[in-house]
Design a protein around this motif. Sequence first.
Motif, PDB file in Angstrom:
ATOM      1  N   LEU A 197       0.178  22.850  13.761  1.00  0.00           N
ATOM      2  CA  LEU A 197       0.394  21.592  14.470  1.00  0.00           C
ATOM      3  C   LEU A 197       0.028  20.398  13.595  1.00  0.00           C
ATOM      4  O   LEU A 197       0.755  19.402  13.552  1.00  0.00           O
ATOM      5  CB  LEU A 197      -0.422  21.568  15.762  1.00  0.00           C
ATOM      6  CG  LEU A 197      -0.337  20.288  16.596  1.00  0.00           C
ATOM      7  CD1 LEU A 197       1.105  20.005  17.023  1.00  0.00           C
ATOM      8  CD2 LEU A 197      -1.243  20.381  17.817  1.00  0.00           C
ATOM      9  N   ALA A 198      -1.092  20.490  12.898  1.00  0.00           N
ATOM     10  CA  ALA A 198      -1.519  19.389  12.032  1.00  0.00           C
ATOM     11  C   ALA A 198      -0.462  19.074  10.981  1.00  0.00           C
ATOM     12  O   ALA A 198      -0.126  17.905  10.731  1.00  0.00           O
ATOM     13  CB  ALA A 198      -2.847  19.728  11.358  1.00  0.00           C
ATOM     14  N   LYS A 199       0.085  20.120  10.367  1.00  0.00           N
ATOM     15  CA  LYS A 199       1.100  19.912   9.344  1.00  0.00           C
ATOM     16  C   LYS A 199       2.420  19.427   9.948  1.00  0.00           C
ATOM     17  O   LYS A 199       3.162  18.672   9.320  1.00  0.00           O
ATOM     18  CB  LYS A 199       1.334  21.192   8.551  1.00  0.00           C
ATOM     19  CG  LYS A 199       0.094  21.750   7.861  1.00  0.00           C
ATOM     20  CD  LYS A 199      -0.664  20.712   7.046  1.00  0.00           C
ATOM     21  CE  LYS A 199       0.057  20.287   5.793  1.00  0.00           C
ATOM     22  NZ  LYS A 199      -0.754  19.363   4.951  1.00  0.00           N
TER      23      LYS A 199
ATOM     24  N   ALA B 127      -5.775  11.095  13.248  1.00  0.00           N
ATOM     25  CA  ALA B 127      -6.430   9.864  12.804  1.00  0.00           C
ATOM     26  C   ALA B 127      -5.626   9.208  11.689  1.00  0.00           C
ATOM     27  O   ALA B 127      -5.360   7.995  11.711  1.00  0.00           O
ATOM     28  CB  ALA B 127      -7.848  10.168  12.334  1.00  0.00           C
ATOM     29  N   MET B 128      -5.210  10.006  10.703  1.00  0.00           N
ATOM     30  CA  MET B 128      -4.407   9.462   9.600  1.00  0.00           C
ATOM     31  C   MET B 128      -3.081   8.928  10.125  1.00  0.00           C
ATOM     32  O   MET B 128      -2.594   7.885   9.668  1.00  0.00           O
ATOM     33  CB  MET B 128      -4.185  10.538   8.539  1.00  0.00           C
ATOM     34  CG  MET B 128      -5.448  10.946   7.792  1.00  0.00           C
ATOM     35  SD  MET B 128      -5.153  12.074   6.393  1.00  0.00           S
ATOM     36  CE  MET B 128      -4.636  13.578   7.226  1.00  0.00           C
ATOM     37  N   ASP B 129      -2.496   9.635  11.087  1.00  0.00           N
ATOM     38  CA  ASP B 129      -1.216   9.207  11.647  1.00  0.00           C
ATOM     39  C   ASP B 129      -1.351   7.872  12.366  1.00  0.00           C
ATOM     40  O   ASP B 129      -0.497   6.987  12.221  1.00  0.00           O
ATOM     41  CB  ASP B 129      -0.675  10.274  12.599  1.00  0.00           C
ATOM     42  CG  ASP B 129       0.756  10.002  13.002  1.00  0.00           C
ATOM     43  OD1 ASP B 129       1.649  10.189  12.157  1.00  0.00           O
ATOM     44  OD2 ASP B 129       0.976   9.561  14.153  1.00  0.00           O
ATOM     45  N   ALA B 130      -2.422   7.730  13.148  1.00  0.00           N
ATOM     46  CA  ALA B 130      -2.633   6.479  13.882  1.00  0.00           C
ATOM     47  C   ALA B 130      -2.820   5.310  12.914  1.00  0.00           C
ATOM     48  O   ALA B 130      -2.283   4.216  13.119  1.00  0.00           O
ATOM     49  CB  ALA B 130      -3.851   6.611  14.797  1.00  0.00           C
TER      50      ALA B 130
ATOM     51  N   LEU C 140       0.823  -1.207   0.000  1.00  0.00           N
ATOM     52  CA  LEU C 140       0.000   0.000   0.000  1.00  0.00           C
ATOM     53  C   LEU C 140       0.858   1.259   0.000  1.00  0.00           C
ATOM     54  O   LEU C 140       1.899   1.316   0.658  1.00  0.00           O
ATOM     55  CB  LEU C 140      -0.914   0.013   1.234  1.00  0.00           C
ATOM     56  CG  LEU C 140      -1.875  -1.165   1.394  1.00  0.00           C
ATOM     57  CD1 LEU C 140      -2.715  -0.988   2.659  1.00  0.00           C
ATOM     58  CD2 LEU C 140      -2.773  -1.331   0.179  1.00  0.00           C
ATOM     59  N   ASN C 141       0.396   2.256  -0.735  1.00  0.00           N
ATOM     60  CA  ASN C 141       0.994   3.588  -0.728  1.00  0.00           C
ATOM     61  C   ASN C 141      -0.028   4.535  -0.107  1.00  0.00           C
ATOM     62  O   ASN C 141      -1.022   4.886  -0.753  1.00  0.00           O
ATOM     63  CB  ASN C 141       1.344   4.017  -2.154  1.00  0.00           C
ATOM     64  CG  ASN C 141       2.265   3.028  -2.841  1.00  0.00           C
ATOM     65  OD1 ASN C 141       3.405   2.855  -2.439  1.00  0.00           O
ATOM     66  ND2 ASN C 141       1.782   2.356  -3.876  1.00  0.00           N
ATOM     67  N   LEU C 142       0.179   4.911   1.140  1.00  0.00           N
ATOM     68  CA  LEU C 142      -0.803   5.680   1.897  1.00  0.00           C
ATOM     69  C   LEU C 142      -0.560   7.178   1.746  1.00  0.00           C
ATOM     70  O   LEU C 142       0.541   7.663   2.008  1.00  0.00           O
ATOM     71  CB  LEU C 142      -0.732   5.322   3.381  1.00  0.00           C
ATOM     72  CG  LEU C 142      -0.819   3.838   3.762  1.00  0.00           C
ATOM     73  CD1 LEU C 142      -0.723   3.683   5.280  1.00  0.00           C
ATOM     74  CD2 LEU C 142      -2.115   3.207   3.253  1.00  0.00           C
ATOM     75  N   ALA C 143      -1.603   7.916   1.366  1.00  0.00           N
ATOM     76  CA  ALA C 143      -1.486   9.367   1.167  1.00  0.00           C
ATOM     77  C   ALA C 143      -2.382  10.110   2.148  1.00  0.00           C
ATOM     78  O   ALA C 143      -3.608   9.957   2.132  1.00  0.00           O
ATOM     79  CB  ALA C 143      -1.867   9.734  -0.266  1.00  0.00           C
ATOM     80  N   ALA C 144      -1.768  10.941   2.999  1.00  0.00           N
ATOM     81  CA  ALA C 144      -2.502  11.711   4.010  1.00  0.00           C
ATOM     82  C   ALA C 144      -2.884  13.069   3.443  1.00  0.00           C
ATOM     83  O   ALA C 144      -2.169  14.051   3.626  1.00  0.00           O
ATOM     84  CB  ALA C 144      -1.655  11.874   5.274  1.00  0.00           C
ATOM     85  N   ILE C 145      -4.012  13.140   2.754  1.00  0.00           N
ATOM     86  CA  ILE C 145      -4.401  14.399   2.112  1.00  0.00           C
ATOM     87  C   ILE C 145      -5.721  14.960   2.634  1.00  0.00           C
ATOM     88  O   ILE C 145      -6.196  15.979   2.138  1.00  0.00           O
ATOM     89  CB  ILE C 145      -4.488  14.232   0.579  1.00  0.00           C
ATOM     90  CG1 ILE C 145      -5.484  13.129   0.214  1.00  0.00           C
ATOM     91  CG2 ILE C 145      -3.113  13.943  -0.009  1.00  0.00           C
ATOM     92  CD1 ILE C 145      -5.746  13.021  -1.271  1.00  0.00           C
TER      93      ILE C 145
ATOM     94  N   GLY D 156     -10.177  24.224  11.115  1.00  0.00           N
ATOM     95  CA  GLY D 156      -9.980  24.459  12.540  1.00  0.00           C
ATOM     96  C   GLY D 156      -9.377  23.291  13.285  1.00  0.00           C
ATOM     97  O   GLY D 156      -8.471  22.604  12.797  1.00  0.00           O
ATOM     98  N   GLU D 157      -9.906  23.056  14.491  1.00  0.00           N
ATOM     99  CA  GLU D 157      -9.337  22.009  15.336  1.00  0.00           C
ATOM    100  C   GLU D 157      -9.547  20.620  14.753  1.00  0.00           C
ATOM    101  O   GLU D 157      -8.804  19.685  15.067  1.00  0.00           O
ATOM    102  CB  GLU D 157      -9.930  22.099  16.755  1.00  0.00           C
ATOM    103  CG  GLU D 157     -11.455  22.040  16.845  1.00  0.00           C
ATOM    104  CD  GLU D 157     -11.985  20.621  16.878  1.00  0.00           C
ATOM    105  OE1 GLU D 157     -11.228  19.717  17.267  1.00  0.00           O
ATOM    106  OE2 GLU D 157     -13.157  20.423  16.503  1.00  0.00           O
ATOM    107  N   LYS D 158     -10.538  20.469  13.863  1.00  0.00           N
ATOM    108  CA  LYS D 158     -10.762  19.161  13.234  1.00  0.00           C
ATOM    109  C   LYS D 158      -9.597  18.755  12.348  1.00  0.00           C
ATOM    110  O   LYS D 158      -9.375  17.570  12.104  1.00  0.00           O
ATOM    111  CB  LYS D 158     -12.053  19.182  12.420  1.00  0.00           C
ATOM    112  CG  LYS D 158     -13.322  19.166  13.251  1.00  0.00           C
ATOM    113  CD  LYS D 158     -14.550  19.092  12.364  1.00  0.00           C
ATOM    114  CE  LYS D 158     -15.829  19.052  13.189  1.00  0.00           C
ATOM    115  NZ  LYS D 158     -17.031  18.999  12.324  1.00  0.00           N
ATOM    116  N   HIS D 159      -8.847  19.744  11.868  1.00  0.00           N
ATOM    117  CA  HIS D 159      -7.686  19.418  11.034  1.00  0.00           C
ATOM    118  C   HIS D 159      -6.638  18.670  11.851  1.00  0.00           C
ATOM    119  O   HIS D 159      -6.006  17.729  11.354  1.00  0.00           O
ATOM    120  CB  HIS D 159      -7.085  20.699  10.447  1.00  0.00           C
ATOM    121  CG  HIS D 159      -6.093  20.432   9.351  1.00  0.00           C
ATOM    122  ND1 HIS D 159      -5.169  21.358   8.935  1.00  0.00           N
ATOM    123  CD2 HIS D 159      -5.850  19.333   8.590  1.00  0.00           C
ATOM    124  CE1 HIS D 159      -4.431  20.858   7.975  1.00  0.00           C
ATOM    125  NE2 HIS D 159      -4.815  19.625   7.747  1.00  0.00           N
TER     126      HIS D 159
END
Length: 510
Positions: free
Chosen positions: A382-384, A286-289, A267-272, A277-280
């Motif tokens: 922080l998200a980035k 979530a993507m990181d986990a 798999l090639n996983l893309a976090a896009i 706001g805070e949901k980002h």
Amino acid sequence: MSNAPEGLQFPLDPASQRASTSRTGKQILSEALALVDNKLSQQVLKEKNWRKRYPIYFKALVHHGILYQDNPVKIASQGLHKAHQLFEFYRDHQRFSLKDFMRVPHIQNLHSVVVQGQSQQAPEWFVPYQGQKLNGQALLDQIARWEQQGIIESSHAEALRAVQSHPEWFDLSDSTMVLFGAGSEAGPLTWLSKWKANIVAVDLPNEKVWSRILNTIQHGNAKLIAPCQEAIVEDTPLDVLSSKLGANLLTQTPEIAAWLAQMPERLNLAAIAYLDGEKHVRVAMAMDAIMQYVSEQKPNTSLMFMCTPTDVYAVPKQVVDHCKQKSRERSTIEKLLAKGVSSLSIRHFLKPHSRQLIHSNNGKDYAIADCLVIEQGPNYALAKRIQQWRAITAREHGQHVCINIAPSTTTHSVTKNPLLKAAFNGAHLFNVEAFEPETTNALMAAMWIHDLRNPKALANPSNQLDHPLELIMQGANHGGMWNAAYLVRSALPFAAIYGLVADKLPRNKK
């Protein structure tokens, strides 16, 4: 109706019993700095004006990252560890630490639905730009212009030339590409659907979103694999499928992780995925986990991230040399005007972009490009940063990691902010270019393919990095921000004023 939290959430402040994004952000950055600057680590926790002063601490992360080769991994590991400890996952009125998200009760199996595109067209690539479809020599000429103007780095230009000369790289029939946030406006779905890819699409259960995704797939030559809560009979009409497909990254995190981990393909996983706001931050976590879990189960998994140019980065010495040259080329009138505006505003506006060189223990000199925009806020930063940290740690552990800086793009999520929309309209005043979504999509999809296909790409862990932060420097398309004479946030008001005025002029009316 229950107001009980569900899924991935910021932790509660013990004193107020409310979620505090500022408190959480400070705790994560404090931990990230703890091993490299303990004094500053403690200062972060005491910061009273986090929303205005957060750039100081994000810049410190980069400064300390440059100094010693092992610092970026220390910083990233500490920051991620703290984030996974702090964030919480709720299910059935029970609270879990995010690090234990695969132990939550009632993890349901997701079903796979497969849809094959109807096109027989061979893979192709071109770049839509200002009403044209650039390919061949016209594309090479435009790449050269962007490079000469300092809009893109030479390494980005070289990668684009490489994919242009290797059309066979675009046949992705042997690749499984996982898109978190598949319907993202700045994502690569449209191009992957033309390149025979096996596309695993994860997006919210939303009929409008899935109608668009299915329509894209149907008109392409790729294969779609989509999650569904129930088993669906073969040949179900697309208009029915659009109301049944999807999975929520925030509330079905363990389900998505388990579904992906059981797939036999590499798999090639893309976090896009992006949320406001805070949901980002929450969707980034979530993507990181999921990425962490799937990578543990399937070590040959590759990761992909797209960085924002409005962040703070370590940059190579060549950028400093280029900036000095550009500064010398400025007219006397421009220099005097900028100096006057800066003085009158007590150096708040048109503040010069510092180009101080920082010596690393690897023997090389780097600088910092501080392109943070205050208005985007500490949650966005922080998200980035979480994505950068995952990229650095995964690459250190031998994973194939594609991480590239994408240019500022006039997506709806950006231009709905009137200030940013106006600033983009006036960005050319400072030799910065904002790209249309279709241009960014074409360029960044090609960069992903380059990083996967070119054995010489730094994304490939077989190739040695002189410094971990060079993984992020390489291949940057910052739209000219690295080469800007002024701090981006100090020039933003002038670009916005010009953009607002230009937008009202009769010649801009259609």
